[in-house]
Motif scaffolding. Structure first.
Motif, short mmCIF file in Angstrom:
data_model
loop_
_atom_site.label_atom_id
_atom_site.label_comp_id
_atom_site.label_asym_id
_atom_site.label_seq_id
_atom_site.Cartn_x
_atom_site.Cartn_y
_atom_site.Cartn_z
N ARG A 449 0.83 -1.20 0.00
CA ARG A 449 0.00 0.00 0.00
C ARG A 449 0.87 1.26 0.00
N SER A 450 2.01 1.20 0.65
CA SER A 450 2.92 2.34 0.64
C SER A 450 3.45 2.59 -0.76
N ALA A 451 3.86 1.52 -1.45
CA ALA A 451 4.32 1.67 -2.83
C ALA A 451 3.21 2.23 -3.71
N GLN A 452 1.99 1.74 -3.52
CA GLN A 452 0.86 2.24 -4.29
C GLN A 452 0.71 3.75 -4.11
N ARG A 453 0.82 4.21 -2.86
CA ARG A 453 0.65 5.66 -2.60
C ARG A 453 1.79 6.47 -3.19
N VAL A 454 3.01 5.99 -3.08
CA VAL A 454 4.14 6.71 -3.66
C VAL A 454 3.97 6.83 -5.17
N LEU A 455 3.60 5.73 -5.81
CA LEU A 455 3.46 5.74 -7.27
C LEU A 455 2.25 6.56 -7.71
N GLU A 456 1.19 6.60 -6.90
CA GLU A 456 0.04 7.46 -7.24
C GLU A 456 0.46 8.92 -7.30
N ARG A 457 1.34 9.33 -6.41
CA ARG A 457 1.79 10.72 -6.42
C ARG A 457 2.54 11.05 -7.71
N ALA A 458 3.20 10.05 -8.27
CA ALA A 458 3.98 10.26 -9.50
C ALA A 458 3.19 9.90 -10.75
N ALA A 459 1.92 9.52 -10.60
CA ALA A 459 1.11 9.04 -11.73
C ALA A 459 1.84 7.94 -12.48
N HIS A 460 2.44 7.04 -11.74
CA HIS A 460 3.22 5.94 -12.32
C HIS A 460 2.30 4.79 -12.69
N PRO A 461 2.52 4.13 -13.82
CA PRO A 461 1.61 3.06 -14.23
C PRO A 461 1.65 1.82 -13.35
N GLY A 462 2.62 1.72 -12.43
CA GLY A 462 2.70 0.54 -11.57
C GLY A 462 1.69 0.53 -10.44
N VAL A 463 0.92 1.62 -10.29
CA VAL A 463 -0.05 1.70 -9.19
C VAL A 463 -0.98 0.50 -9.18
N ALA A 464 -1.57 0.18 -10.30
CA ALA A 464 -2.58 -0.88 -10.36
C ALA A 464 -1.98 -2.23 -9.99
N GLN A 465 -0.74 -2.46 -10.37
CA GLN A 465 -0.11 -3.76 -10.10
C GLN A 465 0.00 -4.01 -8.60
N TRP A 466 0.45 -3.00 -7.85
CA TRP A 466 0.66 -3.23 -6.42
C TRP A 466 -0.65 -3.13 -5.64
N ALA A 467 -1.60 -2.36 -6.15
CA ALA A 467 -2.92 -2.34 -5.52
C ALA A 467 -3.59 -3.71 -5.66
N ALA A 468 -3.47 -4.32 -6.83
CA ALA A 468 -4.08 -5.63 -7.05
C ALA A 468 -3.42 -6.70 -6.18
N LEU A 469 -2.10 -6.65 -6.05
CA LEU A 469 -1.42 -7.64 -5.22
C LEU A 469 -1.80 -7.46 -3.76
N ALA A 470 -1.94 -6.20 -3.31
CA ALA A 470 -2.35 -5.96 -1.93
C ALA A 470 -3.75 -6.50 -1.68
N GLU A 471 -4.65 -6.33 -2.63
CA GLU A 471 -6.01 -6.84 -2.48
C GLU A 471 -6.03 -8.37 -2.45
N ARG A 472 -5.18 -8.99 -3.27
CA ARG A 472 -5.09 -10.45 -3.26
C ARG A 472 -4.59 -10.94 -1.90
N LEU A 473 -3.57 -10.26 -1.38
CA LEU A 473 -3.03 -10.63 -0.08
C LEU A 473 -4.07 -10.43 1.02
N GLU A 474 -4.80 -9.32 0.96
CA GLU A 474 -5.81 -9.07 1.98
C GLU A 474 -6.87 -10.16 1.98
N THR A 475 -7.28 -10.60 0.81
CA THR A 475 -8.26 -11.69 0.73
C THR A 475 -7.72 -12.95 1.40
N THR A 476 -6.47 -13.27 1.14
CA THR A 476 -5.85 -14.45 1.76
C THR A 476 -5.81 -14.31 3.27
N LEU A 477 -5.41 -13.13 3.75
CA LEU A 477 -5.31 -12.94 5.20
C LEU A 477 -6.67 -13.04 5.87
N ARG A 478 -7.67 -12.44 5.29
CA ARG A 478 -8.99 -12.48 5.91
C ARG A 478 -9.57 -13.90 5.89
#
Length: 699
Positions: A449-478
């Motif tokens: 989530r930290s990487a997602q926020r840093v990249l959002e500030r830079a409008a970097h295309p990697g935002v979606a990749q790390w947001a999706a991985l975080a969501e996948r991990l959250e599903t596993t944890l829950r």
């Protein structure tokens, strides 16, 4: 609101009040900043890596017991600096390394003297000037210009044949600034008798002895350590002669007490001290809390040595995990953005393996990048480092499975005290081999989530990749780590029975996986006994999210107050206050008594008492919501990038000075942009549902 001497209300008064209760053994006016008459040019990351390399080399040379993985990045051997100039006449340059010069591609004879100075006669018509500077293992390629020359020309640099980029600029003297990144202060010593001298508080520096016979010297953070048998010392005490016939130690020492055969009148201490012209300050009606805040601030400042080091005595190395906690402290205590940025750049370029040889310290590096931008608002850092953050997380994600779970590998040459997978978490935490620790996964989620926020500030295309991985991990944890009854996280994925799991639960709160603070998670986080102040400070910040300000302050009084009562002047590596406070690692004086990761109260106390926190990057917007509890009053200065935020609160009234460039968001949603002074009735003083807000516009 009263402005009486018993209740400081202005920034100057608050700083003065806090300074009088600080262990700092010098006045601010006595700190000599580093010389800055030259502008030194470096390749990208080279200054930061050079400071890191020097600190590591010095630490190994000065200390007998060092556990530090030397996998950090190294500076380039060669750099080419170029500029276009139409200047006519003599240009004087200074180089660090061996230099060759060309003008429009033609070699020019320009030998550097012993002092590294090159003098060039420029032709007067537009031409490209290029200098190739070659260093070695101990010399960093760099180029220095005078102030006027640096303003007249733009310089680019290429490292070892790589791409051209703008050269980084650092102020310095005839010595490259990576060799002298801090200021200094000269301190007197007090004679305690028996050959023991007291500097007044722990410092990193050298004792200097007047001309005369070769002195004996031993040092310690406590009198007991200075008086111990030399074989028990953590630090080497080699003595070397000075040109004037005096003496000093070969290495800087981390100490408060000296034992010597010289009288106090013949000894002074040259301490390495970073200037802090806009240091933060905190004061309140509880003298104990005020003093704890001051000791925390001084602890961090003493460890600010170009890059933030672990502790001043033993190993004195930069560690990425420790720095994440210290970034929060720095924002309240020093306001030194460069200290954080330089540490991130240096540690974020490991030559191989994980940062510091620890997989979770690589995760802390990503978390710290986001914390840095939030608290210091460095948009330039985001622009320069966004791609590196993306690539860095991409390397880590190679160890994540389809379920998002981070399963790091044990790497050769990693940190010797880390467990399977090069995982550390904290001293005293032993993870079961072959199981997925939820604490590590929460830190991984936080990093994503930290990487997602840093990249959002830079409008970097990697935002979606790390947001999706975080969501996948959250599903596993829950699905696999949440115990619905009693409503908290387990220690491992697929645990049959819920357990206390304090680390998993307080890291979950800090990672933002919850919108609020579930009672079961809070209760599990409360279960951690005070151990390393690093993790305990993070746990207390998590508890603040649940509104437990009084409990947090009580624990600070107990744990950090216990260290304060011992009287050594700074806070320790491990906070055990019963028994022997000096021993650690099986050695009688192995514990560091001045350790940056223990400075958490400097950030936690203001948040707990005054409810202050940034809402936008660099405090562009912030909120204040005091919870004084039993305190009569509290005052605070936060040295933000846009200016000082000043908060003064008592049981009746709250006043906030908002600097230009910042917006105060009142707890009930009212927004006031600076410059302004904002006041309202303290909610603890009235049961009214709404409170009037008074706004006075500043000039």
């Amino acid at each position: 609101m009263s402005d009486s001497p018993s209740r400081p209300a202005s920034a100057d008064d608050i700083r003065r009040w806090a300074g009088e209760r600080s262990p700092q053994p010098f006045r601010e006016s006595e700190v000599r900043p580093p010389a800055g008459d030259l502008v030194w040019l470096y390749g990208p990351g080279q200054y930061e890596l050079a400071v890191l390399a020097r600190l590591v080399d010095e630490g190994f040379a000065a200390n007998r017991h060092v556990h530090y993985t030397r996998n950090h990045g190294r500076v380039a051997v060669a750099a080419v600096f170029r500029t276009t100039t139409s200047r006519h006449g003599l240009l004087s340059l200074r180089v660090s390394g061996a230099a060759s010069v060309t003008i429009d591609g033609r070699p020019v004879i320009a030998d550097a003297g012993d002092d590294g100075v090159i003098e060039l006669e420029l032709p007067g018509q537009e031409a490209e000037l290029a200098l190739e500077v070659v260093g070695d293992a101990s010399v960093v390629p760099a180029l220095a210009l005078g102030e006027r020359d640096s303003e007249e020309t733009a310089w680019q640099v290429s490292l070892e044949g790589g791409a051209w980029t703008d050269a980084g600029r650092r102020r310095g003297s005839i010595r490259p600034p990576h060799l002298d990144p801090t200021g200094s202060a000269t301190l007197a010593v007090r004679d305690l008798g028996g050959g023991v001298l007291d500097v007044g508080a722990p410092v990193l520096g050298r004792p200097v002895f007047a001309p005369g016979p070769r002195p004996f010297v031993a040092s310690g953070e406590s009198p007991q350590e200075s008086e111990a048998d030399p074989g028990a010392h953590e630090t080497r005490h080699d003595v070397v002669a000075l040109p004037d016939g005096g003496w000093t130690t070969r290495h800087r020492l981390g100490f408060r007490y000296l034992r010597t055969d010289r009288p106090a009148a013949e000894v002074r201490v040259e301490a390495s001290v970073p200037p802090a012209p806009r240091a933060g300050a905190f004061a309140c009606s509880d003298e104990r809390l005020t003093r704890i805040w001051g000791v925390a601030q001084y602890t961090l400042r003493t460890c600010a040595q170009g890059i933030l080091i672990d502790g001043i005595k033993r190993d004195r190395m930069p560690w990425a995990g420790d720095q994440a906690m210290s970034t929060l402290v720095n924002a309240f205590a020093l306001g030194d953005a460069g200290l954080v940025a330089d540490g991130l750049v240096a540690l974020g370029r490991p030559g191989h393996g994980y940062v510091n040889g620890i997989s979770d310290y690589s995760l802390w590096w990503v978390v710290n990048a986001d914390l840095y931008v939030r608290y210091f608002g460095d948009a330039g850092f985001v622009e320069r480092e966004a791609q590196r953050v993306h690539d860095f997380v991409g390397d880590l994600a190679q160890h994540a499975g389809a379920d998002g779970v981070f399963r790091p590998l044990r790497q050769a040459g990693g940190f010797v005290d880390a467990g399977p997978g090069s995982v550390f978490i904290d001293w005293g935490v032993e993870l079961e081999h072959g199981r997925d620790a939820v604490a590590l996964q929460m830190l991984w989620y936080w990093a994503l989530r930290s990487a997602q926020r840093v990249l959002e500030r830079a409008a970097h295309p990697g935002v979606a990749q790390w947001a999706a991985l975080a969501e996948r991990l959250e599903t596993t944890l829950r699905t696999r780590a949440w115990a619905g009854e009693p409503g908290r996280w387990t220690s491992y994925l697929d645990s049959a029975e819920p357990d206390d799991a304090p680390y998993a639960n307080f890291l979950a709160l800090l990672a933002g996986i919850h919108d609020g603070t579930p009672p079961g998670v809070r209760d599990a986080a409360l279960g951690l006994e005070a151990g390393t102040p690093f993790m305990n400070g993070l746990r207390l910040r998590a508890l603040l999210q649940g509104g437990d300000s009084a409990g947090v302050l009580d624990e600070i009084r107990r744990v950090w107050g216990g260290m304060l009562d011992r009287g050594y002047g700074t806070f320790w590596e491990e906070a055990t206050v019963v028994g022997d406070p000096f021993a650690m690692y099986g050695r009688p004086f192995g514990r560091s008594l001045c350790h940056a990761w223990s400075a958490g109260p400097a950030a936690i106390i203001p948040e707990a008492v005054l409810g202050i926190r940034p809402l936008g990057d660099g405090w562009s917007s912030f909120t204040v919501d005091p919870a004084l509890g039993e305190l009569e009053w509290a005052s605070l200065v936060v040295p933000t990038p846009v200016g000082d935020i000043v908060v003064v609160a008592d049981r009746e009234r709250v006043e906030v000075e908002v600097p230009v460039g910042a917006t105060l968001v009142h707890p009930r949603g009212h927004e006031v942009g600076g410059p302004a002074r904002v006041a309202w009735v303290n909610r603890a003083a009235t049961d009214r549902a709404t409170h009037a807000v008074e706004v006075t516009r500043s000039s």
